[in-house]
Design a protein around this motif. Structure first.
Motif, short mmCIF file in Angstrom:
data_model
loop_
_atom_site.label_atom_id
_atom_site.label_comp_id
_atom_site.label_asym_id
_atom_site.label_seq_id
_atom_site.Cartn_x
_atom_site.Cartn_y
_atom_site.Cartn_z
N GLY A 27 -6.75 34.73 -6.62
CA GLY A 27 -7.55 35.37 -7.65
C GLY A 27 -6.76 36.42 -8.41
N ILE A 28 -5.68 35.97 -9.04
CA ILE A 28 -4.80 36.86 -9.82
C ILE A 28 -5.33 36.99 -11.23
CG2 ILE A 28 -2.50 37.05 -10.88
CD1 ILE A 28 -2.03 37.52 -8.05
N SER A 29 -5.44 38.23 -11.71
CA SER A 29 -5.81 38.49 -13.10
C SER A 29 -4.80 39.47 -13.69
CB SER A 29 -7.22 39.08 -13.20
OG SER A 29 -8.18 38.16 -12.72
N LEU A 30 -4.37 39.18 -14.92
CA LEU A 30 -3.36 40.01 -15.57
C LEU A 30 -3.36 39.74 -17.06
CD1 LEU A 30 -0.77 41.87 -15.26
CD2 LEU A 30 0.54 39.73 -15.07
N SER A 31 -3.21 40.78 -17.86
CA SER A 31 -3.01 40.58 -19.30
C SER A 31 -1.73 41.30 -19.71
CB SER A 31 -4.21 41.11 -20.10
OG SER A 31 -4.35 42.50 -19.93
N VAL A 32 -1.02 40.67 -20.65
CA VAL A 32 0.26 41.21 -21.12
C VAL A 32 0.22 41.22 -22.64
CG1 VAL A 32 2.76 40.93 -21.14
CG2 VAL A 32 1.46 40.28 -19.10
N ASN A 33 0.51 42.36 -23.23
CA ASN A 33 0.48 42.50 -24.68
C ASN A 33 1.81 42.07 -25.28
OD1 ASN A 33 -2.16 43.58 -24.79
ND2 ASN A 33 -1.37 45.59 -24.22
N GLU A 34 1.76 41.75 -26.55
CA GLU A 34 2.98 41.39 -27.28
C GLU A 34 3.97 42.55 -27.23
OE1 GLU A 34 4.25 39.76 -31.73
OE2 GLU A 34 2.14 40.11 -31.23
N GLY A 35 5.23 42.22 -26.91
CA GLY A 35 6.28 43.24 -26.85
C GLY A 35 6.32 44.03 -25.57
N GLU A 36 5.47 43.68 -24.61
CA GLU A 36 5.40 44.42 -23.35
C GLU A 36 6.33 43.80 -22.32
OE1 GLU A 36 1.81 46.54 -20.83
OE2 GLU A 36 1.44 44.56 -21.64
N ALA A 37 6.90 44.64 -21.45
CA ALA A 37 7.69 44.17 -20.32
C ALA A 37 6.95 44.52 -19.04
CB ALA A 37 9.07 44.83 -20.32
#
Length: 248
Positions: free
Chosen positions: A25-35
């Motif tokens: 049950g992994i949840s994650l969001s990554v924005n543009e340009g993010e490391a």
């Protein structure tokens, strides 16, 4: 132009191999340009997350979106092709073709997968070799290169697809200590250029320095997700504290 929504969105993904549930049950969001760096003990699901994001592994349950691609709904390699253009991956093992030069290794996928013109691809490939400080190695075969040099060719090969996102899967784990530095410098420059990156790494100092956020995974879950200064200096979860106490 920055997107108003996350570039990568993962919601409650599950993945099992036989009876063994790797992702719970992994949840994650990554924005543009993010490391974003993912750390954690071996077997905690870090690499599996990356392979699910770029469609190498199908998920059992949940939702994955990269840009406009609903990855969990893609079935055939033909459907995956636009995703492969948007998301590149660099593996622990470089997987270069030994009978092809560094330049030829970089040129293959843009020509064969994307159908780009050879002359344009060669020009791009030579510029990428310069970018990873291997401009003088275009005609060298992998067996003539050090492990660190081969890994930088693999990074250039990933960049040749002109991706929006690069996934790095423990890319320094198989390298001698003296060659790790040159690979990390290359990745640091990509992060500084604003390329969206997700990195699975054991290099804690590097994660602290380059990441916008660090995720600690354990037993198939993201236990803690925070800016590096917070996660390393003031971890909130006992499991995070225990892990960092062993590796720092």
């Amino acid at each position: 132009m920055k997107r108003s929504e996350a570039l990568i969105e993962i919601d409650n993904i599950h993945k099992s191999f036989g009876d063994f549930e790797v992702l719970k049950g992994i949840s994650l969001s990554v924005n543009e340009g993010e490391a974003v760096c993912i750390i954690g003990p071996s077997g905690s699901g870090k690499s599996t997350v990356l392979r699910c994001i770029n469609g190498l592994l199908p998920i059992d349950e949940g939702f994955i979106r990269v840009g406009n691609h609903r990855v969990h709904e893609l079935r055939s390699e033909k459907e995956m092709r636009p995703l492969r253009h948007q998301v590149s991956m660099v593996f622990q093992q470089y997987n270069l073709f030994p009978h092809k030069t560094a330049l030829e290794n970089i040129m293959m996928a843009p020509i064969q997968v994307l159908g780009h013109e050879r002359a344009e691809v060669e020009d791009r490939a030579r510029k990428l070799l310069e970018k990873v400080r291997l401009g003088n190695k275009a005609d060298s075969y992998p067996g003539m290169l050090s492990g660190g040099q081969q890994q930088r060719v693999a990074i250039a090969r990933a960049l040749a697809m002109q991706p929006e996102v690069i996934l790095f899967d423990e890319v320094t784990a198989a390298l001698d200590p003296e060659t790790v530095k040159e690979v990390l410098l290359t990745i640091r420059e990509l992060v500084d250029d604003g390329l969206t990156c997700i990195l699975v790494t054991h290099e804690m100092k590097f994660a602290r320095e380059v990441a916008d956020r660090v995720c600690f995974t354990d037993r198939g879950l993201i236990v803690e997700n925070a800016p590096p200064a917070d996660l390393f200096d003031n971890p909130q979860d006992p499991r995070t504290r225990e892990f960092l106490g062993q590796v720092l």
